[in-house]
Design an enzyme around this catalytic site. Structure first.
Site, mmCIF file in Angstrom:
data_model
loop_
_atom_site.group_PDB
_atom_site.id
_atom_site.type_symbol
_atom_site.label_atom_id
_atom_site.label_comp_id
_atom_site.label_asym_id
_atom_site.label_seq_id
_atom_site.Cartn_x
_atom_site.Cartn_y
_atom_site.Cartn_z
ATOM 1 N N CYS A 1 0.798 -1.243 0.000
ATOM 2 C CA CYS A 1 0.000 0.000 0.000
ATOM 3 C C CYS A 1 0.817 1.273 0.000
ATOM 4 C CB CYS A 1 -0.929 0.005 1.207
ATOM 5 S SG CYS A 1 -1.953 -1.465 1.366
ATOM 6 N N HIS B 1 -2.883 6.480 4.198
ATOM 7 C CA HIS B 1 -1.804 5.522 4.462
ATOM 8 C C HIS B 1 -0.419 6.034 4.057
ATOM 9 C CE1 HIS B 1 -0.689 0.960 4.773
ATOM 10 N NE2 HIS B 1 -0.241 1.708 5.784
#
Length: 577
Positions: free
Chosen positions: A108, A164
């Site tokens: 991610c 993130h």
């Protein structure tokens, strides 16, 4: 003269006086009315002219809609032969350009950091793993982000969904990195309904934010895929379509936990594997969300001057229902299954629509491509690793990109049998690295889980130790691989011993890249990050007094990590002696 005659003349005289005054009054009214009409007409013409010039005239800059999805496997879209139904994605991709030689990073944070900066991980210090919620770490502030560039070009910038990229201090938050508005989560995962996330026992908190504050009042327990789409539609509804907008919609789906409204599960009763069934339902919900977004783009006047990019952030996770078949490996690995992604571009502005692009494209390329498309500027001192690939996508021209550094990770577990000798004295093959040059792909160190895993549609085993897959066996001393990806996209034939001259050339290329790498940023857990100290919410915890200690702590931790590993190696050597 009689009295009546005098009275008659008096009445006539009075009547003439009244008629005279009426005529004068009428003349004044007519003149005033003409003046008013003339003034109103001039004002009206001026108003409409200005309105056309400043409001109604559409911008030449296209609206940019970037849809990032999470953990969608290479096979998990209808046009790649999946049993999962994705009519919207199929239709948009078929009417646009399918990117069939498109690469991202295996996890991610790395993919998102390279999208936001146009730079490889080795040039931002994020070359190891992901950014953990308890780490005092984030996308380095010296990097100018994609939304900052577009904002400077006159765009309104909005983010909805998963960030993130770190949040330990205010300066790391999305609204401090170029976005006018932000609604979404800061962490990598969490509950789709309650938006709570536990990083470890006792480290749990709420993770839904509006701007830089917790979005308690905005939270109505709605499934995040649906909630994020509703928010994006509201942004489109309230924005003037004649002004350019950059909307970054980063869905949480289809990352674990496997949660989905029951009505989507009903479509996949025929899939016995529960994980695959839930995953398929999540993909269908995502497909419907993209449909609703597309309808809003048309309804509110954005569609005709819009560029939509759709991308997964990494490969699928078979243990959580995903599939990268027939590619090798999975999320978290540098095999094709971890880094080759589902991606397409949909836009009325494309020159050649309805095509498949085999041009080599990497996620870093979106930065210069979208900035130039948005009539922005790129600075020479930015040292970008991405290329402007719009002509390759839109017109089918050759890609300016000839190679991709997938990564060099100095911290990841070293290959036990890797050595300088195996790397011809050029490179230590114990180090995890992956490089693509033209048709060739080189891997060193420990690339990660390497099986070929068919879709687990009919398997009734959940999280079994042995899946229905093709097991791989090779020489345990192996720490280097070479594949011709164009001829062998499934990485079945290792050519490292057949073409040592190619291996050497690529090792030299790795060495040159490594000389440009910055120190790795991967600090230890900071217990002040605990949401208990922040009102039960995941959010920034650093203060201004902590800023000066950042660099010293990072360097100290890296030196300690290296010294511990050296100590372990010396201890093993003594025991063997």
């Amino acid at each position: 003269m009689t009295c009546s005659g005098v009275i008659l003349r008096c009445e006539k005289s009075a009547m003439h006086g009244r008629m005279g005054r009426s005529a004068i009054l009428l003349t004044l009214l007519t003149t005033f009315s003409g003046f008013i009409n003339s003034t109103y007409g001039t004002w009206k013409s001026s108003f409409h002219a200005n309105r056309v010039n400043t409001v109604e005239k559409p911008s030449s800059q296209p609206h940019i809609i970037f849809i990032m999805v999470d953990d969608q496997g290479f096979r998990d879209v209808g046009y790649h032969g999946s049993e999962i139904k994705t009519p919207t994605l199929d239709r948009l991709a078929s009417a646009g350009v399918k990117l069939e030689n498109y690469y991202v990073q295996p996890m991610c944070s790395p993919s998102r950091s390279q999208l936001m900066t146009g730079r490889y991980q080795i040039h931002t210090g994020l070359q190891h793993s992901i950014i953990r919620p308890t780490q005092p770490n984030c996308l380095p502030l010296e990097n100018v982000t994609l939304p900052q560039k577009l904002k400077n070009a006159g765009y309104s910038t909005h983010m909805v969904g998963k960030w993130h990229l770190g949040f330990y201090k205010r300066g790391c938050m999305p609204t401090q990195r170029g976005f006018d508005t932000f609604f979404g989560s800061l962490l990598g995962t969490g509950d789709y309904y309650s938006h709570y996330k536990c990083d470890s026992p006792g480290m749990c908190g709420y993770d839904l934010h509006e701007g830089e504050e917790a979005a308690w009042e905005q939270d109505h327990g709605i499934y995040s895929t649906i909630m994020y789409t509703q928010k994006a539609v509201k942004i489109l509804e309230s924005h003037n379509p004649n002004r350019p907008i950059f909307l970054y919609l980063a869905y949480q789906a289809v990352h674990s936990p496997l949660q989905v409204p029951a009505r989507y599960l009903e479509r996949y009763k025929s899939i016995p594997n529960l994980h695959r069934r839930k995953y398929a339902a999540m993909v269908s919900c995502l497909d419907e969300a993209v449909r609703n977004l597309t309808l809003a783009l048309k309804q509110y006047g954005y569609y005709d001057n819009m560029v939509m990019v759709y991308s997964s952030d990494n490969g699928g996770q078979p243990m959580a229902g995903g599939s990268n078949w027939p590619l090798r490996g999975s999320k978290g690995t540098y095999w094709e299954g971890g880094i080759r992604a589902v991606g397409f571009v949909h836009s009325p502005l494309l020159v050649k629509k309805g095509t498949r692009s085999r041009a080599l494209i990497h996620i870093t390329d979106w930065y210069p491509t979208l900035v130039m498309l948005g009539e922005g500027t790129l600075d020479e001192n930015q040292s970008l690793d991405g290329y402007d690939v719009w002509e390759a996508i839109s017109e089918g021209r050759p890609s300016p990109r000839l190679d991709i550094l997938h990564n060099i990770d100095p911290i990841y577990t070293k290959a036990k049998n890797g050595s300088w000798k195996a790397g011809y004295g050029i490179w230590n093959t114990a180090i995890r690295a992956a490089l693509r040059v033209g048709d060739w792909k080189l891997l060193t160190g420990v690339p990660g889980y390497s099986d070929w895993i068919p879709p687990q549609t009919f398997s009734t085993l959940l999280l079994a130790n042995r899946w229905h897959n093709e097991r791989v066996s090779w020489d345990r001393s192996k720490s280097i691989w070479l594949f011709n990806i164009t001829a062998d996209p499934y990485e079945r034939v290792d050519l490292s011993r057949r073409y040592p001259h190619v291996v050497k050339k690529m090792l030299f290329r790795l060495l040159r890249y490594n000389k440009t790498a910055v120190p790795c940023r991967y600090p230890p857990k900071d217990y002040r990050s605990n949401p208990q100290y922040n009102g039960g919410v995941w959010g920034p915890w650093y203060t201004d007094d902590d800023e000066d200690e950042d660099d010293n702590l990072l360097l100290y931790d890296l030196e300690q990590m290296k010294s511990r590993k050296k100590g372990k190696r010396r201890g093993k050597f003594k025991r063997k002696t």
